[in-house]
Design a protein around this motif. Structure first.
Motif, PDB file in Angstrom:
ATOM      1  N   GLU A   1      36.064 -42.108  -7.971  1.00 53.98           N
ATOM      2  CA  GLU A   1      36.951 -43.239  -8.247  1.00 53.98           C
ATOM      3  C   GLU A   1      36.785 -43.759  -9.673  1.00 53.98           C
ATOM      4  N   GLY A   2      36.635 -42.825 -10.619  1.00 47.12           N
ATOM      5  CA  GLY A   2      36.563 -43.178 -12.037  1.00 47.12           C
ATOM      6  C   GLY A   2      35.218 -43.722 -12.507  1.00 47.12           C
ATOM      7  N   GLU A   3      34.201 -43.706 -11.651  1.00 42.70           N
ATOM      8  CA  GLU A   3      32.884 -44.231 -12.033  1.00 42.70           C
ATOM      9  C   GLU A   3      31.798 -43.171 -11.850  1.00 42.70           C
ATOM     10  N   GLN A   4      30.832 -43.155 -12.759  1.00 47.67           N
ATOM     11  CA  GLN A   4      29.688 -42.252 -12.637  1.00 47.67           C
ATOM     12  C   GLN A   4      28.751 -42.807 -11.570  1.00 47.67           C
ATOM     13  N   LYS A   5      28.352 -41.945 -10.657  1.00 48.26           N
ATOM     14  CA  LYS A   5      27.495 -42.377  -9.556  1.00 48.26           C
ATOM     15  C   LYS A   5      26.380 -41.379  -9.303  1.00 48.26           C
ATOM     16  N   CYS A   6      25.358 -41.866  -8.588  1.00 49.75           N
ATOM     17  CA  CYS A   6      24.271 -41.040  -8.076  1.00 49.75           C
ATOM     18  C   CYS A   6      24.383 -41.018  -6.564  1.00 49.75           C
ATOM     19  N   TRP A   7      24.050 -39.860  -5.977  1.00 49.52           N
ATOM     20  CA  TRP A   7      23.930 -39.709  -4.532  1.00 49.52           C
ATOM     21  C   TRP A   7      22.556 -39.139  -4.244  1.00 49.52           C
ATOM     22  N   PHE A   8      22.041 -39.405  -3.045  1.00 51.64           N
ATOM     23  CA  PHE A   8      20.715 -38.918  -2.652  1.00 51.64           C
ATOM     24  C   PHE A   8      20.820 -38.156  -1.346  1.00 51.64           C
ATOM     25  N   ARG A   9      20.100 -37.030  -1.283  1.00 52.14           N
ATOM     26  CA  ARG A   9      20.213 -36.127  -0.145  1.00 52.14           C
ATOM     27  C   ARG A   9      18.846 -35.759   0.427  1.00 52.14           C
ATOM     28  N   LEU A  10      18.843 -35.547   1.754  1.00 50.50           N
ATOM     29  CA  LEU A  10      17.641 -35.114   2.468  1.00 50.50           C
ATOM     30  C   LEU A  10      17.489 -33.594   2.417  1.00 50.50           C
ATOM     31  N   GLY A  11      18.540 -32.889   2.076  1.00 53.56           N
ATOM     32  CA  GLY A  11      18.536 -31.435   1.985  1.00 53.56           C
ATOM     33  C   GLY A  11      19.717 -30.993   1.151  1.00 53.56           C
ATOM     34  N   ASP A  12      19.860 -29.679   0.977  1.00 54.43           N
ATOM     35  CA  ASP A  12      20.941 -29.203   0.116  1.00 54.43           C
ATOM     36  C   ASP A  12      22.081 -28.549   0.891  1.00 54.43           C
ATOM     37  N   ASP A  13      22.221 -28.903   2.171  1.00 53.95           N
ATOM     38  CA  ASP A  13      23.375 -28.434   2.949  1.00 53.95           C
ATOM     39  C   ASP A  13      24.643 -28.956   2.271  1.00 53.95           C
ATOM     40  N   GLY A  14      25.695 -28.184   2.272  1.00 54.23           N
ATOM     41  CA  GLY A  14      26.948 -28.634   1.674  1.00 54.23           C
ATOM     42  C   GLY A  14      27.006 -28.420   0.169  1.00 54.23           C
ATOM     43  N   ARG A  15      26.183 -27.520  -0.344  1.00 53.98           N
ATOM     44  CA  ARG A  15      26.176 -27.217  -1.791  1.00 53.98           C
ATOM     45  C   ARG A  15      27.485 -26.504  -2.158  1.00 53.98           C
ATOM     46  N   GLU A  16      28.170 -27.004  -3.195  1.00 55.61           N
ATOM     47  CA  GLU A  16      29.437 -26.424  -3.643  1.00 55.61           C
ATOM     48  C   GLU A  16      29.516 -26.421  -5.159  1.00 55.61           C
ATOM     49  N   GLN A  17      30.295 -25.509  -5.683  1.00 56.15           N
ATOM     50  CA  GLN A  17      30.623 -25.516  -7.106  1.00 56.15           C
ATOM     51  C   GLN A  17      31.656 -26.615  -7.337  1.00 56.15           C
ATOM     52  N   ALA A  18      31.456 -27.456  -8.340  1.00 58.77           N
ATOM     53  CA  ALA A  18      32.406 -28.522  -8.654  1.00 58.77           C
ATOM     54  C   ALA A  18      32.262 -28.888 -10.129  1.00 58.77           C
ATOM     55  N   GLU A  19      33.316 -28.723 -10.857  1.00 59.49           N
ATOM     56  CA  GLU A  19      33.314 -28.961 -12.302  1.00 59.49           C
ATOM     57  C   GLU A  19      32.847 -30.379 -12.647  1.00 59.49           C
ATOM     58  N   GLY A  20      31.901 -30.487 -13.549  1.00 59.42           N
ATOM     59  CA  GLY A  20      31.445 -31.778 -14.053  1.00 59.42           C
ATOM     60  C   GLY A  20      30.323 -32.434 -13.265  1.00 59.42           C
TER      61      GLY A  20
ATOM     62  N   CYS B   1      24.704 -52.139  -0.689  1.00 55.08           N
ATOM     63  CA  CYS B   1      23.634 -51.452  -1.429  1.00 55.08           C
ATOM     64  C   CYS B   1      22.289 -51.502  -0.704  1.00 55.08           C
ATOM     65  N   GLN B   2      22.237 -52.195   0.431  1.00 57.27           N
ATOM     66  CA  GLN B   2      21.012 -52.207   1.232  1.00 57.27           C
ATOM     67  C   GLN B   2      21.006 -51.095   2.278  1.00 57.27           C
ATOM     68  N   ASN B   3      22.122 -50.379   2.401  1.00 60.64           N
ATOM     69  CA  ASN B   3      22.196 -49.244   3.321  1.00 60.64           C
ATOM     70  C   ASN B   3      23.225 -48.257   2.777  1.00 60.64           C
ATOM     71  N   THR B   4      22.796 -47.435   1.839  1.00 54.07           N
ATOM     72  CA  THR B   4      23.730 -46.567   1.130  1.00 54.07           C
ATOM     73  C   THR B   4      23.051 -45.278   0.690  1.00 54.07           C
ATOM     74  N   ASP B   5      23.870 -44.295   0.366  1.00 47.33           N
ATOM     75  CA  ASP B   5      23.360 -43.044  -0.202  1.00 47.33           C
ATOM     76  C   ASP B   5      23.817 -42.870  -1.643  1.00 47.33           C
ATOM     77  N   LYS B   6      24.483 -43.896  -2.211  1.00 46.33           N
ATOM     78  CA  LYS B   6      25.044 -43.766  -3.562  1.00 46.33           C
ATOM     79  C   LYS B   6      25.150 -45.124  -4.246  1.00 46.33           C
ATOM     80  N   PHE B   7      25.293 -45.073  -5.576  1.00 46.43           N
ATOM     81  CA  PHE B   7      25.538 -46.281  -6.371  1.00 46.43           C
ATOM     82  C   PHE B   7      26.061 -45.895  -7.749  1.00 46.43           C
ATOM     83  N   VAL B   8      26.710 -46.840  -8.430  1.00 46.86           N
ATOM     84  CA  VAL B   8      27.155 -46.631  -9.804  1.00 46.86           C
ATOM     85  C   VAL B   8      25.922 -46.689 -10.696  1.00 46.86           C
TER      86      VAL B   8
END
Length: 180
Positions: free
Chosen positions: A98-117, A65-72
């Motif tokens: 993997e069955g857990e709600q998470k947050c991710w952080f991005r520097l830009g919006d490259d890789g934007r996709e439609q994904a249910e939920g 968690c000291q070097n990550t782009d995501k967490f529960v």
């Protein structure tokens, strides 16, 4: 003082109208600013940073968690608070891995996709009145001490020994009082 009337060609009016529409869409307020069923994948634009000081303890990249782009995270508000608090964060993403709600952080919006939920938003997409949060326990940061000078991973697992006394210590100061 009076000004002459403005005159625009049809093309100029269309361009200005499109610009105004873009500004309105970008400036939408919570929760309309949320992009439902949209995920922003890594695409080389993941924001890897220290999230431990905000209270991230599980679900991080390679369990670090000291070097990550995501967490529960317990709620979508956790995503918006942390993104708002990271100067480099441009977008947050809320979804399940993997069955857990998470947050991710991005520097830009490259890789934007439609994904249910999945839900994504820009750094300015957050609930009314929400404030950026300080890393660690804000009660500790007095007399010039702050998270970077006391808790930075470069000081090792117990932080900077020069910061600690009988009242202030690593466990009390380097983790926030409130959970995300």
């Amino acid at each position: 003082q009076s000004f002459p009337p403005l005159s625009f060609t049809r093309g100029e009016m269309q361009r200005w109208g499109l610009l105004a529409l873009c500004l309105v869409v970008r400036g939408q307020e919570w929760p309309v600013c949320q992009e439902q069923n949209t995920v922003i994948r890594n695409a080389g634009r993941a924001l890897f940073t220290n999230l431990q000081g905000f209270g991230a303890t599980v679900g991080c990249f390679q369990d670090d968690c000291q070097n990550t782009d995501k967490f529960v995270a317990s709620s979508i508000d956790s995503c918006t608070k942390v993104c708002q608090s990271l100067p480099e964060c441009e977008f947050w993403v809320w979804g399940q891995e993997e069955g857990e709600q998470k947050c991710w952080f991005r520097l830009g919006d490259d890789g934007r996709e439609q994904a249910e939920g999945w839900i994504s938003g820009g750094r300015t997409c957050f609930p009314p009145g929400q404030q950026a949060i300080v890393m660690g326990n804000n009660e500790c940061w007095i007399d010039g001490f702050n998270y970077d000078t006391c808790c930075d991973p470069k000081f090792g697992p117990s932080g900077n020994a020069q910061c600690w006394d009988g009242v202030f210590n690593y466990d009390r100061c380097c983790f926030p009082k409130d959970e995300l």
